[in-house]
Design an enzyme around this catalytic site. Structure first.
Site, mmCIF file in Angstrom:
data_model
loop_
_atom_site.group_PDB
_atom_site.id
_atom_site.type_symbol
_atom_site.label_atom_id
_atom_site.label_comp_id
_atom_site.label_asym_id
_atom_site.label_seq_id
_atom_site.Cartn_x
_atom_site.Cartn_y
_atom_site.Cartn_z
ATOM 1 N N GLU B 60 51.132 48.279 -7.194
ATOM 2 C CA GLU B 60 50.928 46.860 -6.886
ATOM 3 C C GLU B 60 51.456 45.987 -8.017
ATOM 4 O OE1 GLU B 60 48.735 49.195 -6.076
ATOM 5 O OE2 GLU B 60 48.833 48.951 -3.904
ATOM 6 N N HIS B 129 37.489 49.110 0.013
ATOM 7 C CA HIS B 129 38.465 48.931 1.092
ATOM 8 C C HIS B 129 37.912 48.035 2.189
ATOM 9 C CE1 HIS B 129 40.116 52.457 -0.920
ATOM 10 N NE2 HIS B 129 41.253 52.275 -0.277
#
Ligand code: TPP
Lengths: 327, 325
Positions: B60, B129
């Protein structure tokens, strides 16, 4: 070796960088400058040689200390007013000169977070590929930045995608007040940390001709589709990390580096080669000093910005000062 | 008009925008041949070419940095961040870079990037998540956040985000990919910064964000049967906020309930409530209510997760509580 006229130009930039920063120091000590100086005196050859190796429409992302990029791509007036944050400064006082971006002059804006620009530079390389443009991107960064994950991830992606990016590590041996090798787990060269499969060069960062040659080669490879290069230029800054920080490095270490001063080295060489004479150098010094002084004079007399300039938040949406959309 | 799911409307918007403008490209983890973890980008690589839709390393940091760099140099990139929870990794590039470059350049430069990401609980994916990360970024001037609710808005707002010159984080609710609705066949955009009144009513203003719009609509139906006529406002753009539409509604209904999936404390509900206190206090006939998550990470066990997530019963109870005391 560059052509003769280019060698003269390179020397003018070295002189500009040196004279400019000596003036910054003098002004800062005399009457203060709003932007805290982080001087590059002693390591100018990396910025000057590095910047000179690129074409004007290649993108450059400087480190906070690569003053050469700013001095070679912006007007002196923009740089100096930028440090004072006055009305005529490029962002009308919104930001310091350190991290300024300019789409017109192909300077990638950076942030106060050391090393966060590494992947941004890779993104500029990605953009060149996507847009089918012939542009190379150069990114300057310090040894401290090389300890961040940014460094490894940026090199990995640039290498795996063969992006036209040149990584120029200005290894000035110190990360603020910490010796780089105390916190980096390699034997000698910081570039060893990047085990990635890309060309690496370790060069003498005090010799502008060496820097120019090495970076030019990397730019050429990048432009012809051969991907990125990592260049580690060994260098040194004569001043502390920033002017508020007391010097605690060994005086002997500083003196040793001064013996290989980048401006002096190049001056000797162009004199020896008969390219210029002492008079030329004196005339250039006087001319540049005059230009630098007048930029400071201008900035010191320039009015402060109007308050509304700080509400430049969105380009496409008008908001009020509490973030509500103005319809 | 064609009936599409949210997934299909996003897929179409991406295809159309990449087709329309050669500066647009889409990249991220698994978005290429595989079609993305949620299959939102299914078929796009084949359709548009692997030079316009491609996979990346699991980094990321690279995605956050490169998307800014590409946007600063003439491209209009779209990056997919697999889970909104991972926005923490690119927070530096969003907060300190993307959001601030328009301010940091003197020449009008901005950062025309889109970060697409998923958010929300309901899948028992656990605490890393399932989050709604919008509040992390709500006090970052320069960043835009969009959280649509209907297929129409998903498509129109994504297309607007790609055409917008500022950095936009586009939030896709994991539970709503199968929701379907009518979407025009011709090219259209939904303006960024404009709220939508999803249901008109006189007794209570319910402001609901993203996935909570459906929840609020369901509650409004139930409340209607009990004689409470609710107005449901969907800000659609969370930042910057269309306060005017909300305040006008509050002045009409004299009530305000805010629903979002992130924790109540420190969330957008507090901001909207404070705006109402500031600008419309004397119009209010009832206490302002917030229906949001408790101040704890998203739990894993099914009963815990269901209790964590706001639902229509919670909204119904809050509205009745406000109106009846
Ligand atoms: C991410 C981040 N960490 C720490 C700092 C504080 N800081 C500013 S400059 C600096 C040292 C940078 O060293 P280096 O990268 O070697 O560059 P140099 O100053 O030597 O040119 C530090 C620690 C910062 N600005 N950003």
């Amino acid at each position: 070796m560059a052509r003769d006229s280019e060698r003269e130009e390179v020397h003018e930039y070295l002189l500009l960088n040196r004279i400019f920063e000596e003036k910054v120091l003098e002004e800062y000590e005399d009457s203060g400058i709003p932007e805290l100086p982080h001087l590059s005196i002693g390591q100018e050859a990396v910025g000057v040689g590095g910047t000179f190796a690129f074409e004007a429409d290649d993108w450059l992302a400087p480190s906070l200390r690569t003053r050469a990029v700013m001095l070679m791509r912006l007007s002196l007036r923009d740089v100096v007013t930028g440090m004072y944050g006055t009305k005529s400064s490029p962002t009308e006082g919104r930001t310091t000169q350190h991290h300024l971006g300019s789409s017109e002059n192909h300077i990638l804006g950076t942030t106060g977070l050391i090393g966060s620009h590494l992947n941004v530079a890779v993104g500029a390389g990605l953009s060149a590929r996507q847009l089918d443009e012939d542009r190379v991107t150069g990114v300057f960064f310090g040894d401290g930045a090389a300890t961040r994950g940014e460094f490894h991830t940026a090199i990995n992606y640039a290498a795996v995608e063969d992006l036209p990016v040149v990584f120029i590590l200005e290894n000035n041996q110190w990360i603020e007040e910490t010796p780089a090798m105390d916190v980096i787990a390699v034997e000698e060269n910081i570039s060893e940390m990047a085990g990635h499969d890309i060309p690496k060069e370790v060069i003498d960062g005090q010799d502008v001709d060496v820097v120019l040659e090495s970076v030019s080669g990397a730019v050429e490879r990048a432009r012809s589709g051969e991907g990125p290069t990592l260049i580690e230029a060994k260098t040194y800054r004569y001043r502390p990390h920033a002017e508020v920080i007391p010097e605690r490095r060994d005086e002997k270490e500083i003196e040793e580096w001064k013996e290989r001063d980048p401006v002096h080295l190049h001056e000797e060489r162009i004199l020896d080669d008969g390219l210029v004479d002492e008079e030329w150098i004196e005339a250039k010094r006087a001319e540049i000093t005059e230009e630098v002084n007048s930029a400071f004079e201008f900035a010191k007399n320039d009015p402060m910005p109007a308050e509304d300039v700080m509400y430049q938040v969105y380009k496409d949406t008008e908001i009020d000062e509490n973030g509500g959309v103005v319809r | 008009m064609t009936e599409l799911t949210v997934r299909e409307s996003i897929n179409q918007a991406l295809a159309e925008e990449i087709e329309r403008d050669e500066r647009v490209f889409l990249y991220g983890e698994d978005v290429g041949d595989y079609g993305g973890l949620y299959q939102v980008t299914e078929g796009l690589q084949e359709q548009l070419g692997d030079d316009r839709v491609f996979d990346t390393p699991l980094s990321e940091t690279t995605l956050g940095g490169t998307v800014v760099g590409a946007a600063l140099t003439g491209s209009r990139p779209i990056v997919e961040i697999m889970f909104g929870d991972f926005l923490s990794v690119i927070a530096d590039h969003l907060i300190n870079y993307a959001a601030k470059m328009h301010f940091n350049y003197g020449d009008g430069t901005s950062v025309p990037l889109v970060v697409r990401t998923t958010y929300g609980g309901g899948d028992q994916f656990g605490l890393h998540h399932s989050q709604d990360p919008m509040p992390w970024f709500q006090n970052v001037p320069g960043l835009k956040m969009v959280a649509p609710a209907t297929p129409y808005d998903y498509k129109g707002l994504l297309k607007a985000a790609v055409r917008d010159d500022d950095p936009v984080v586009f939030f896709e609710n994991k539970q709503r990919y199968e929701v379907s609705g009518d979407v025009p066949d011709e090219d259209y955009t939904v303006p960024i910064g404009e709220a939508d009144i999803k249901r008109r009513g006189e007794d209570m203003t319910i402001v609901a964000i993203g996935g909570m719009v459906d929840v609020a609509m369901e509650a409004a139906d139930e409340l209607d049967a009990q004689g409470y006529d609710c107005e449901v406002i969907d800000p659609r753009t969370v930042m910057p906020l269309d306060k005017e539409t909300i305040l006008e509604s509050v002045k009409k209904t004299h009530g305000l309930t805010i629903v979002h999936e992130s924790a109540q404390f420190g969330g957008m509900g507090g901001e909207i409530a404070a705006e109402a206190a500031d600008e419309a206090l004397y119009y209010l006939d009832a206490p302002v209510k917030r229906v949001a998550a408790p101040f704890t990470p998203v739990p894993f066990a099914e009963n815990l997760e269901q209790s964590y997530l706001p639902n229509a019963d919670d909204v119904e109870a809050a509205v009745i509580d406000a109106l009846e005391g």
